[in-house]
Scaffold this motif. Structure first.
Motif, mmCIF file in Angstrom:
data_model
loop_
_atom_site.group_PDB
_atom_site.id
_atom_site.type_symbol
_atom_site.label_atom_id
_atom_site.label_comp_id
_atom_site.label_asym_id
_atom_site.label_seq_id
_atom_site.Cartn_x
_atom_site.Cartn_y
_atom_site.Cartn_z
ATOM 1 N N GLU A 69 0.762 -1.155 -0.011
ATOM 2 C CA GLU A 69 0.167 -0.098 0.068
ATOM 3 C C GLU A 69 0.816 1.207 -0.086
ATOM 4 O OE1 GLU A 69 -2.539 -0.294 3.371
ATOM 5 O OE2 GLU A 69 -3.783 -1.772 2.453
ATOM 6 N N GLY A 70 1.991 1.175 0.803
ATOM 7 C CA GLY A 70 2.844 2.208 0.740
ATOM 8 C C GLY A 70 3.449 2.550 -0.767
ATOM 9 N N GLN A 71 3.882 1.375 -1.320
ATOM 10 C CA GLN A 71 4.564 1.709 -2.463
ATOM 11 C C GLN A 71 3.504 1.891 -3.714
ATOM 12 O OE1 GLN A 71 6.637 -1.944 -2.977
ATOM 13 N NE2 GLN A 71 7.343 -2.017 -1.013
ATOM 14 N N GLY A 72 2.103 1.959 -3.463
ATOM 15 C CA GLY A 72 1.019 2.109 -4.401
ATOM 16 C C GLY A 72 0.620 1.092 -5.201
ATOM 17 N N LEU A 73 1.047 -0.194 -4.812
ATOM 18 C CA LEU A 73 0.756 -1.380 -5.586
ATOM 19 C C LEU A 73 -0.797 -1.700 -5.317
ATOM 20 C CD1 LEU A 73 3.805 -1.603 -5.823
ATOM 21 C CD2 LEU A 73 3.460 -4.317 -5.710
ATOM 22 N N VAL A 74 -1.044 -1.787 -4.223
ATOM 23 C CA VAL A 74 -2.703 -2.066 -3.947
ATOM 24 C C VAL A 74 -3.175 -1.067 -2.775
ATOM 25 C CG1 VAL A 74 -2.011 -4.662 -3.905
ATOM 26 C CG2 VAL A 74 -1.980 -3.361 -1.634
ATOM 27 N N ALA A 75 -4.445 -1.124 -2.725
ATOM 28 C CA ALA A 75 -5.117 -0.175 -1.770
ATOM 29 C C ALA A 75 -6.053 -1.351 -1.103
ATOM 30 C CB ALA A 75 -5.830 0.672 -2.389
ATOM 31 N N GLY A 76 -6.433 -0.925 0.312
ATOM 32 C CA GLY A 76 -7.269 -1.738 1.036
ATOM 33 C C GLY A 76 -8.495 -1.325 1.945
ATOM 34 N N CYS A 103 -3.763 -1.408 -7.518
ATOM 35 C CA CYS A 103 -3.743 -0.329 -8.227
ATOM 36 C C CYS A 103 -2.495 -0.424 -9.335
ATOM 37 C CB CYS A 103 -3.041 0.756 -7.180
ATOM 38 S SG CYS A 103 -4.143 0.703 -5.807
ATOM 39 N N ASP A 104 -1.635 -1.165 -9.041
ATOM 40 C CA ASP A 104 -0.378 -1.468 -10.359
ATOM 41 C C ASP A 104 -0.427 -2.900 -10.808
ATOM 42 O OD1 ASP A 104 1.806 -1.340 -11.962
ATOM 43 O OD2 ASP A 104 2.513 0.248 -10.708
#
Length: 233
Positions: free
Chosen positions: A205-212, A220-221
């Motif tokens: 989440e911090g890297q912008g790959l997923v959101a929860g 997200c990516d």
């Protein structure tokens, strides 16, 4: 879990029923019951006698197997249009896992004695059953390989990508896994702990790959997640 008869027009567009004549479809539905499954409803339990088989019309189910040492493993998710609970078709008298609705769902159920009759009316059902069994074997082999050879981060990435393929829905945030899913579910899919999955997803989440969110995961990516899944350990 109320049972009721179903209007044939509501299922005509499913692949399993599309090639049936109107008379055959009417005959098939006459022996089935349509059941509404509120979230959390157990359709059948591991070890129970397999007396019925099912086709999911709407919603999502989670199929969980409990191992001899008490560990719970999410075997798969059932999507609309899929046949499930076909223990008798693979030579079992009991259900090998527990199926639970993870969202408001609607299913058709037939007594096992109707299996041969339904197969005769719907070649597509026979093909679906073979594809279902084949897919389960392939998935089982993939999961065994992942558990045996891959680091946990890669296993989690592969699990999320499988869910995206099965139930991904594009949103402004990214690709939403379109049914309620928890971090505990991901842990049970990947043979690891809730703590480990939480640590990984929080980092992603911090890297912008997923959101929860509560029972919610958005990829997200997907491209970066794919690169993580395929990276060498």
């Amino acid at each position: 879990m109320a049972a009721r008869k179903l209007d044939p027009s509501l299922v005509r567009d499913f692949d399993i029923f599309r090639q049936m004549s109107d008379d055959d479809l009417d005959a098939a539905l006459a022996t089935a019951s349509a059941r509404r499954l509120p979230e959390g409803t157990v359709v059948f339990s591991q070890g129970a006698m397999a007396e019925e088989f099912f086709i999911l019309l709407h919603g999502r189910l989670k199929v969980v197997q409990t191992t001899a040492d008490g560990q719970q493993v999410v075997v798969r998710h059932v999507n609309p249009g899929e046949v499930y609970g076909i223990a008798m078709a693979v030579g079992r008298d009991d259900y090998p896992a527990t199926a639970t609705a993870v969202a408001e769902s609607l299913t058709l159920a037939w007594p096992n004695r109707e299996w041969n009759s339904l197969i005769a009316r719907s070649p597509a059902l026979s093909l679906s059953m073979l594809q279902t069994v084949g897919q389960r074997l392939q998935d089982a082999h993939t999961r065994i390989r992942e558990l045996s050879t891959e680091a946990v981060e890669r296993r989690v990435a592969h699990a999320l990508l499988r869910l995206v393929r099965q139930a991904g829905k594009r949103t402004e945030e990214g690709i939403l896994i379109d049914f309620p899913i928890t971090r505990q579910d991901i842990a049970e899919m990947t043979g690891t702990t809730l703590h480990t999955v939480s640590r990984i997803l929080t980092a992603w989440e911090g890297q912008g790959l997923v959101a929860g969110g509560r029972k919610k995961i958005v990829v997200c990516d997907a491209h970066r997640l794919f690169l993580l899944a395929e990276a060498a350990d």
